[in-house]
Design a protein around this motif. Sequence first.
Motif, PDB file in Angstrom:
ATOM      1  N   ALA A  73      39.145  23.713  10.416  1.00  0.00           N
ATOM      2  CA  ALA A  73      38.263  23.957  11.558  1.00  0.00           C
ATOM      3  C   ALA A  73      39.065  24.459  12.760  1.00  0.00           C
ATOM      4  CB  ALA A  73      37.516  22.681  11.918  1.00  0.00           C
ATOM      5  N   ALA A  74      40.170  23.782  13.059  1.00  0.00           N
ATOM      6  CA  ALA A  74      40.920  24.125  14.277  1.00  0.00           C
ATOM      7  C   ALA A  74      42.200  24.893  13.987  1.00  0.00           C
ATOM      8  CB  ALA A  74      41.250  22.843  15.052  1.00  0.00           C
ATOM      9  N   ALA A  75      42.628  24.892  12.727  1.00  0.00           N
ATOM     10  CA  ALA A  75      43.833  25.669  12.374  1.00  0.00           C
ATOM     11  C   ALA A  75      43.474  26.597  11.210  1.00  0.00           C
ATOM     12  CB  ALA A  75      44.981  24.727  12.029  1.00  0.00           C
ATOM     13  N   GLU A  76      44.448  26.992  10.427  1.00  0.00           N
ATOM     14  CA  GLU A  76      44.180  28.008   9.394  1.00  0.00           C
ATOM     15  C   GLU A  76      44.256  27.459   7.984  1.00  0.00           C
ATOM     16  OE1 GLU A  76      46.328  31.848  10.366  1.00  0.00           O
ATOM     17  OE2 GLU A  76      46.962  30.545  11.999  1.00  0.00           O
ATOM     18  N   GLY A  77      44.175  26.120   7.839  1.00  0.00           N
ATOM     19  CA  GLY A  77      44.292  25.532   6.503  1.00  0.00           C
ATOM     20  C   GLY A  77      45.744  25.532   6.054  1.00  0.00           C
ATOM     21  N   HIS A  78      45.923  25.304   4.777  1.00  0.00           N
ATOM     22  CA  HIS A  78      47.288  25.199   4.254  1.00  0.00           C
ATOM     23  C   HIS A  78      47.974  26.562   4.302  1.00  0.00           C
ATOM     24  CE1 HIS A  78      45.469  21.632   2.975  1.00  0.00           C
ATOM     25  NE2 HIS A  78      45.445  21.801   1.675  1.00  0.00           N
ATOM     26  N   PRO A  79      49.273  26.552   4.533  1.00  0.00           N
ATOM     27  CA  PRO A  79      50.016  27.808   4.515  1.00  0.00           C
ATOM     28  C   PRO A  79      49.966  28.498   3.147  1.00  0.00           C
ATOM     29  CG  PRO A  79      51.298  26.061   5.542  1.00  0.00           C
ATOM     30  CD  PRO A  79      50.096  25.404   4.931  1.00  0.00           C
ATOM     31  N   ALA A  80      50.141  29.815   3.209  1.00  0.00           N
ATOM     32  CA  ALA A  80      50.048  30.638   1.993  1.00  0.00           C
ATOM     33  C   ALA A  80      51.037  30.182   0.921  1.00  0.00           C
ATOM     34  CB  ALA A  80      50.321  32.099   2.351  1.00  0.00           C
ATOM     35  N   MET A  81      52.202  29.734   1.348  1.00  0.00           N
ATOM     36  CA  MET A  81      53.236  29.375   0.384  1.00  0.00           C
ATOM     37  C   MET A  81      52.760  28.270  -0.577  1.00  0.00           C
ATOM     38  SD  MET A  81      57.176  28.950   1.418  1.00  0.00           S
ATOM     39  CE  MET A  81      57.264  30.421   2.418  1.00  0.00           C
ATOM     40  N   VAL A  82      51.904  27.385  -0.083  1.00  0.00           N
ATOM     41  CA  VAL A  82      51.429  26.305  -0.942  1.00  0.00           C
ATOM     42  C   VAL A  82      50.117  26.703  -1.651  1.00  0.00           C
ATOM     43  CG1 VAL A  82      50.116  24.915   0.719  1.00  0.00           C
ATOM     44  CG2 VAL A  82      51.333  23.778  -1.068  1.00  0.00           C
ATOM     45  N   MET A  83      49.267  27.472  -0.952  1.00  0.00           N
ATOM     46  CA  MET A  83      48.030  27.942  -1.610  1.00  0.00           C
ATOM     47  C   MET A  83      48.365  28.862  -2.782  1.00  0.00           C
ATOM     48  SD  MET A  83      45.752  26.285  -0.128  1.00  0.00           S
ATOM     49  CE  MET A  83      44.408  26.876  -1.129  1.00  0.00           C
ATOM     50  N   ASP A  84      49.553  29.458  -2.734  1.00  0.00           N
ATOM     51  CA  ASP A  84      50.015  30.314  -3.829  1.00  0.00           C
ATOM     52  C   ASP A  84      49.909  29.571  -5.163  1.00  0.00           C
ATOM     53  OD1 ASP A  84      51.183  32.564  -4.988  1.00  0.00           O
ATOM     54  OD2 ASP A  84      53.229  31.835  -4.679  1.00  0.00           O
ATOM     55  N   ILE A 141      41.659   9.709  19.945  1.00  0.00           N
ATOM     56  CA  ILE A 141      41.323  10.987  19.289  1.00  0.00           C
ATOM     57  C   ILE A 141      40.969  10.680  17.836  1.00  0.00           C
ATOM     58  CG2 ILE A 141      42.339  13.152  18.454  1.00  0.00           C
ATOM     59  CD1 ILE A 141      44.136  13.016  21.022  1.00  0.00           C
ATOM     60  N   VAL A 142      39.839  11.197  17.378  1.00  0.00           N
ATOM     61  CA  VAL A 142      39.378  10.890  16.021  1.00  0.00           C
ATOM     62  C   VAL A 142      39.167  12.209  15.267  1.00  0.00           C
ATOM     63  CG1 VAL A 142      37.611   9.696  14.675  1.00  0.00           C
ATOM     64  CG2 VAL A 142      38.211   8.844  16.932  1.00  0.00           C
ATOM     65  N   ALA A 143      39.813  12.324  14.109  1.00  0.00           N
ATOM     66  CA  ALA A 143      39.697  13.568  13.326  1.00  0.00           C
ATOM     67  C   ALA A 143      39.554  13.233  11.850  1.00  0.00           C
ATOM     68  CB  ALA A 143      40.943  14.429  13.528  1.00  0.00           C
ATOM     69  N   ASN A 144      38.953  14.162  11.122  1.00  0.00           N
ATOM     70  CA  ASN A 144      38.814  13.997   9.671  1.00  0.00           C
ATOM     71  C   ASN A 144      39.513  15.160   8.974  1.00  0.00           C
ATOM     72  OD1 ASN A 144      37.721  13.386   7.008  1.00  0.00           O
ATOM     73  ND2 ASN A 144      36.349  15.116   7.383  1.00  0.00           N
ATOM     74  N   SER A 145      40.194  14.843   7.880  1.00  0.00           N
ATOM     75  CA  SER A 145      40.740  15.927   7.061  1.00  0.00           C
ATOM     76  C   SER A 145      40.302  15.782   5.597  1.00  0.00           C
ATOM     77  CB  SER A 145      42.264  15.992   7.188  1.00  0.00           C
ATOM     78  OG  SER A 145      42.712  17.312   7.032  1.00  0.00           O
ATOM     79  N   GLY A 146      39.302  14.921   5.368  1.00  0.00           N
ATOM     80  CA  GLY A 146      38.706  14.815   4.036  1.00  0.00           C
ATOM     81  C   GLY A 146      37.701  15.944   3.849  1.00  0.00           C
ATOM     82  N   THR A 192      46.986  19.554   8.726  1.00  0.00           N
ATOM     83  CA  THR A 192      46.191  18.580   9.486  1.00  0.00           C
ATOM     84  C   THR A 192      46.825  18.339  10.858  1.00  0.00           C
ATOM     85  OG1 THR A 192      45.439  17.525   7.471  1.00  0.00           O
ATOM     86  CG2 THR A 192      45.323  16.200   9.465  1.00  0.00           C
ATOM     87  N   ILE A 193      48.133  18.164  10.850  1.00  0.00           N
ATOM     88  CA  ILE A 193      48.837  17.979  12.134  1.00  0.00           C
ATOM     89  C   ILE A 193      48.664  19.244  12.983  1.00  0.00           C
ATOM     90  CG2 ILE A 193      51.113  17.589  13.183  1.00  0.00           C
ATOM     91  CD1 ILE A 193      50.165  15.138  11.610  1.00  0.00           C
ATOM     92  N   ASP A 194      48.767  20.393  12.328  1.00  0.00           N
ATOM     93  CA  ASP A 194      48.589  21.685  13.011  1.00  0.00           C
ATOM     94  C   ASP A 194      47.208  21.733  13.690  1.00  0.00           C
ATOM     95  OD1 ASP A 194      48.797  24.341  13.772  1.00  0.00           O
ATOM     96  OD2 ASP A 194      48.549  25.165  11.757  1.00  0.00           O
ATOM     97  N   GLY A 195      46.165  21.343  12.951  1.00  0.00           N
ATOM     98  CA  GLY A 195      44.806  21.380  13.506  1.00  0.00           C
ATOM     99  C   GLY A 195      44.657  20.452  14.703  1.00  0.00           C
ATOM    100  N   ILE A 196      45.223  19.257  14.591  1.00  0.00           N
ATOM    101  CA  ILE A 196      45.093  18.281  15.686  1.00  0.00           C
ATOM    102  C   ILE A 196      45.839  18.785  16.930  1.00  0.00           C
ATOM    103  CG2 ILE A 196      45.766  15.936  16.405  1.00  0.00           C
ATOM    104  CD1 ILE A 196      45.107  15.081  13.481  1.00  0.00           C
ATOM    105  N   ILE A 197      47.002  19.350  16.688  1.00  0.00           N
ATOM    106  CA  ILE A 197      47.770  19.854  17.848  1.00  0.00           C
ATOM    107  C   ILE A 197      47.063  21.059  18.477  1.00  0.00           C
ATOM    108  CG2 ILE A 197      49.937  20.933  18.551  1.00  0.00           C
ATOM    109  CD1 ILE A 197      51.355  19.063  16.555  1.00  0.00           C
ATOM    110  N   ARG A 198      46.563  21.973  17.637  1.00  0.00           N
ATOM    111  CA  ARG A 198      45.872  23.144  18.222  1.00  0.00           C
ATOM    112  C   ARG A 198      44.639  22.695  19.002  1.00  0.00           C
ATOM    113  NH1 ARG A 198      46.074  28.527  14.377  1.00  0.00           N
ATOM    114  NH2 ARG A 198      47.796  27.866  13.045  1.00  0.00           N
ATOM    115  N   ALA A 199      43.931  21.669  18.509  1.00  0.00           N
ATOM    116  CA  ALA A 199      42.701  21.237  19.190  1.00  0.00           C
ATOM    117  C   ALA A 199      43.008  20.471  20.480  1.00  0.00           C
ATOM    118  CB  ALA A 199      41.865  20.371  18.249  1.00  0.00           C
ATOM    119  N   THR A 200      44.139  19.752  20.506  1.00  0.00           N
ATOM    120  CA  THR A 200      44.370  18.829  21.642  1.00  0.00           C
ATOM    121  C   THR A 200      45.637  19.099  22.441  1.00  0.00           C
ATOM    122  OG1 THR A 200      45.648  17.321  20.235  1.00  0.00           O
ATOM    123  CG2 THR A 200      43.254  16.932  20.377  1.00  0.00           C
TER     124      THR A 200
END
Length: 419
Positions: A343-354, A290-295, A194-202
């Motif tokens: 939307a703005a980043a790549e979602g959770h890293p592979a290490m956790v999606m594993d 800045i307003v963002a959703n991660s739900g 989520t932090i990654d997405g906000i930083i990439r977007a802004t």
Amino acid sequence: MVKNDIRDVKLSKKGALRIEWAGTNMPVVKSIAGRFRKEKPLKGIRIGACLHVTTETANLMTALADGGAEVSLCASNPLSTQDDVASSLVADHGIPVFAIKGEDNKTYYKHINSVLDMKPHITMDDGADLVSRLHSDRKDLVKNIIGGTEETTTGVIRLKSLEAKGMLKFPIIAVNDALTKHLFDNRYGTGQSTIDGIIRATNHLLAGSVVVVAGYGWCGRGVAVKARGMGAKVIITEINELKSLEALMDGFDVMPMSEAARLGEIFITLTGNINVIRAEHFRVMKDGSIVANSGHFDVEIDIPALAKMSKKRRVIRDFTEEFTLSDGKKIMLLGEGRLINLAAAEGHPAMVMDMSFANQALSAEYVVKNAAKLGNKVYSVPEELDQRIAGLKLASKGIKIDKLTVQQKKYLASWEIGT
Ligand code: ADE
């Protein structure tokens, strides 16, 4: 070429490399895929999947195919698809994919129907959209289904509502409820991505910023801790007394959104509920907020209200839309209010999606093996699978742990020994 509706099949080379990269951080899914190749536990099973189309999901899809399943994939959010990944799944793996980043709602549902057209035996959902279709427009397909799995909190809530009303028509394994899922993916995955997405977007600096996190579930906790770690002052808003108390004792300020709205600079919703940020809040926000959703769904920010209050709107950067209110104040909405981490980043890293996707793969196998015993209910992932996944993850990191001694086992099973 298998059936598909994707952006451009020529993107497959880039997708293949990125899928390979994610795979190097998915040792648990890889080890399951290795066993699946030998045992073929999913032979003859058709799996319809509605998941975020990412490099990590691609590794899950190929693992299921290794197990003998026929899989078909659509997106679980119109903005989360990685087009190069969709392309590689089609071109390199022969897996039908129906997903295009930025698709409109009509196309999104058309793609869900395309997956259902394969007449799945198992549904694999992230948000319960496949199951919801099967309980409304596509009821005729229910007879083929032996069970399903659900990835996320919002989906499990929807499914439990179906179950409570006595309407659920097949068993579902709530992957989200596995400890190796929500304690890691929801907390560390959502926290970082989520932090990654906000930083990439802004490209906004978090240090010294006031970040308002709405919702202190596992996702909210993850985001709050990461934002604080980067130097932000974090305010939590909640509706639950226990969670509010916990947030307070974790060192965060806690207050209602009506107060937080005046103080915040970045707002992040992760509540699973609707209109958490609405007109009364936009009205008192600072200029440039800045307003963002991660739900899961794009309902947490009342975008129609924001649009109504605005005299002008323009996309100022990728995934950043500037709304100018009638008094001239500007509010930045990120990623159309859809989950910003995908939307703005790549979602959770592979290490956790594993771990999340190891749960998906093993739950699909569990459904096949136990279909006859399961009723039309929402089930937890069996604890044995959860422990096995944690064990495999530790082993992949080369970490050994202690074992109970005979004496300790006896002590834990006794009542006689006190001080
Ligand atoms: N949900 C959150 N992050 C994800 C990812 N990287 N892949 C699939 N689903 C996700």
